[in-house]
Design a protein around this motif. Sequence first.
Motif, mmCIF file in Angstrom:
data_model
loop_
_atom_site.group_PDB
_atom_site.id
_atom_site.type_symbol
_atom_site.label_atom_id
_atom_site.label_comp_id
_atom_site.label_asym_id
_atom_site.label_seq_id
_atom_site.Cartn_x
_atom_site.Cartn_y
_atom_site.Cartn_z
ATOM 1 N N UNK A 6 49.157 -44.775 33.361
ATOM 2 C CA UNK A 6 48.761 -43.365 33.381
ATOM 3 C C UNK A 6 49.155 -42.675 32.080
ATOM 4 N N UNK A 7 50.384 -42.929 31.633
ATOM 5 C CA UNK A 7 50.859 -42.260 30.418
ATOM 6 C C UNK A 7 50.072 -42.719 29.192
ATOM 7 N N UNK A 8 49.792 -44.018 29.119
ATOM 8 C CA UNK A 8 49.024 -44.527 27.985
ATOM 9 C C UNK A 8 47.627 -43.931 27.981
ATOM 10 N N UNK A 9 47.005 -43.859 29.130
ATOM 11 C CA UNK A 9 45.661 -43.276 29.212
ATOM 12 C C UNK A 9 45.685 -41.805 28.804
ATOM 13 N N UNK A 10 46.721 -41.078 29.232
ATOM 14 C CA UNK A 10 46.806 -39.658 28.902
ATOM 15 C C UNK A 10 46.981 -39.445 27.398
ATOM 16 N N UNK A 11 47.818 -40.258 26.758
ATOM 17 C CA UNK A 11 48.018 -40.118 25.313
ATOM 18 C C UNK A 11 46.743 -40.474 24.562
ATOM 19 N N UNK A 12 46.089 -41.537 24.966
ATOM 20 C CA UNK A 12 44.829 -41.903 24.316
ATOM 21 C C UNK A 12 43.791 -40.800 24.472
ATOM 22 N N UNK A 13 43.767 -40.152 25.647
ATOM 23 C CA UNK A 13 42.824 -39.055 25.865
ATOM 24 C C UNK A 13 43.147 -37.878 24.948
ATOM 25 N N UNK A 14 44.443 -37.579 24.768
ATOM 26 C CA UNK A 14 44.829 -36.498 23.847
ATOM 27 C C UNK A 14 44.377 -36.813 22.423
ATOM 28 N N UNK A 15 44.571 -38.046 22.002
ATOM 29 C CA UNK A 15 44.173 -38.440 20.644
ATOM 30 C C UNK A 15 42.670 -38.294 20.470
ATOM 31 N N UNK A 16 41.916 -38.782 21.430
ATOM 32 C CA UNK A 16 40.457 -38.714 21.331
ATOM 33 C C UNK A 16 39.971 -37.265 21.309
ATOM 34 N N UNK A 17 40.555 -36.418 22.187
ATOM 35 C CA UNK A 17 40.154 -35.014 22.224
ATOM 36 C C UNK A 17 40.488 -34.303 20.917
ATOM 37 N N UNK A 38 64.197 -48.380 24.092
ATOM 38 C CA UNK A 38 63.611 -48.910 25.319
ATOM 39 C C UNK A 38 63.672 -50.435 25.312
ATOM 40 N N UNK A 39 63.824 -51.058 26.478
ATOM 41 C CA UNK A 39 63.977 -52.513 26.525
ATOM 42 C C UNK A 39 62.681 -53.246 26.208
ATOM 43 N N UNK A 40 62.826 -54.517 25.883
ATOM 44 C CA UNK A 40 61.667 -55.338 25.564
ATOM 45 C C UNK A 40 60.670 -55.362 26.711
ATOM 46 N N UNK A 41 61.164 -55.278 27.939
ATOM 47 C CA UNK A 41 60.266 -55.311 29.096
ATOM 48 C C UNK A 41 59.284 -54.144 29.075
ATOM 49 N N UNK A 42 59.724 -52.971 28.588
ATOM 50 C CA UNK A 42 58.832 -51.819 28.516
ATOM 51 C C UNK A 42 57.746 -52.038 27.474
ATOM 52 N N UNK A 43 58.104 -52.688 26.369
ATOM 53 C CA UNK A 43 57.115 -53.028 25.342
ATOM 54 C C UNK A 43 56.111 -54.025 25.908
ATOM 55 N N UNK A 44 56.620 -55.030 26.568
ATOM 56 C CA UNK A 44 55.742 -56.060 27.134
ATOM 57 C C UNK A 44 54.722 -55.453 28.095
ATOM 58 N N UNK A 45 55.159 -54.469 28.858
ATOM 59 C CA UNK A 45 54.265 -53.824 29.819
ATOM 60 C C UNK A 45 53.120 -53.101 29.117
ATOM 61 N N UNK A 46 53.436 -52.409 28.018
ATOM 62 C CA UNK A 46 52.386 -51.698 27.294
ATOM 63 C C UNK A 46 51.457 -52.660 26.559
ATOM 64 N N UNK A 47 51.998 -53.766 26.057
ATOM 65 C CA UNK A 47 51.139 -54.763 25.424
ATOM 66 C C UNK A 47 50.111 -55.282 26.428
ATOM 67 N N UNK A 49 48.781 -53.704 28.666
ATOM 68 C CA UNK A 49 47.787 -52.650 28.879
ATOM 69 C C UNK A 49 46.915 -52.424 27.646
ATOM 70 N N UNK A 50 47.155 -53.222 26.592
ATOM 71 C CA UNK A 50 46.293 -53.142 25.420
ATOM 72 C C UNK A 50 46.869 -52.435 24.217
ATOM 73 N N UNK A 51 48.130 -51.984 24.300
ATOM 74 C CA UNK A 51 48.764 -51.347 23.147
ATOM 75 C C UNK A 51 49.252 -52.413 22.177
ATOM 76 N N UNK A 52 48.970 -52.243 20.881
ATOM 77 C CA UNK A 52 49.245 -53.307 19.917
ATOM 78 C C UNK A 52 50.347 -52.990 18.916
ATOM 79 N N UNK A 53 50.590 -51.705 18.626
ATOM 80 C CA UNK A 53 51.510 -51.316 17.556
ATOM 81 C C UNK A 53 52.738 -50.628 18.132
ATOM 82 N N UNK A 54 53.934 -51.068 17.672
ATOM 83 C CA UNK A 54 55.184 -50.533 18.188
ATOM 84 C C UNK A 54 56.135 -50.232 17.045
ATOM 85 N N UNK A 55 56.884 -49.135 17.168
ATOM 86 C CA UNK A 55 57.781 -48.702 16.113
ATOM 87 C C UNK A 55 59.232 -48.676 16.539
ATOM 88 N N UNK A 56 60.101 -49.120 15.645
ATOM 89 C CA UNK A 56 61.552 -49.090 15.846
ATOM 90 C C UNK A 56 62.195 -48.416 14.641
#
Length: 246
Positions: A6-17, A38-47, A49-56
């Motif tokens: 849900x959060x990823x979809x909402x952010x993508x919608x904000x970017x597109x708008x 955030x733990x690696x598990x949270x990154x893995x979950x977003x990957x 869902x199709x998210x490719x780029x992550x920042x540390x």
Amino acid sequence: MTTPADRLQAVRARIAAAARAAGRDPAEVRLLAVSKTWPAAAVRELVALGQADFGENRAQELTGKAAELADVPLRWHFIGQLQRNKAAAVARLGAVVHSVDRVSLVRALARAGTEQGRPVEVLLQVDLGGPEGELAARGGAAPDDVPALADAVAAEQGLRLRGLMAVAPREGDPGPAFARLAVLAERVRSDHPEAGDISAGMSADLEEAIAAGSTLVRVGTALFGERPLPSPEDESHQSHGSHQPG
């Protein structure tokens, strides 16, 4: 409770708008998920869902998380203030470094890129100042110094100049600051056409950044939620990271 999807979809919608409101193609703006703390598990979950780029923003956390996620197809970005003695470790991961702000760091990263036979992709961090124009002490080169710094990067075979990065001032309307960044980015591109990226905009101000031409927005809180409180050990290392929120 919202889900990561849900959060990823909402952010993508904000970017597109925001892109459409600015008369831009939404595909011109990429999302960088700021996964610091955030733990690696949270990154893995977003990957998944199709998210490719992550920042540390801390080299130690980046290297540890990258080891845990070596089997996952993603691209790392380093967005914190980088010490020269950590440059090689970050470069070995193929991370895009967003926070180049001084010649000594240019040289350290160039050596790392040359040694590994793969140029390090970098962006120059610009200090946009505070509401009265003073330097913001959040990292970054003074705007007047950026063109020469871009020339220094372009002269190094071990580096590839991607563009500019900045954080808006903590107070006031971020729009004018992002507009100044866009003008500076155009000046740099006039000498270095390959430097087409502008890394600007976070959870609270991505719309203003996209309106000013951002091609890469760095979002943490809106994707992951409020970050856990840092441990005492994290507090002791805070000076080695970035002051940038997501």
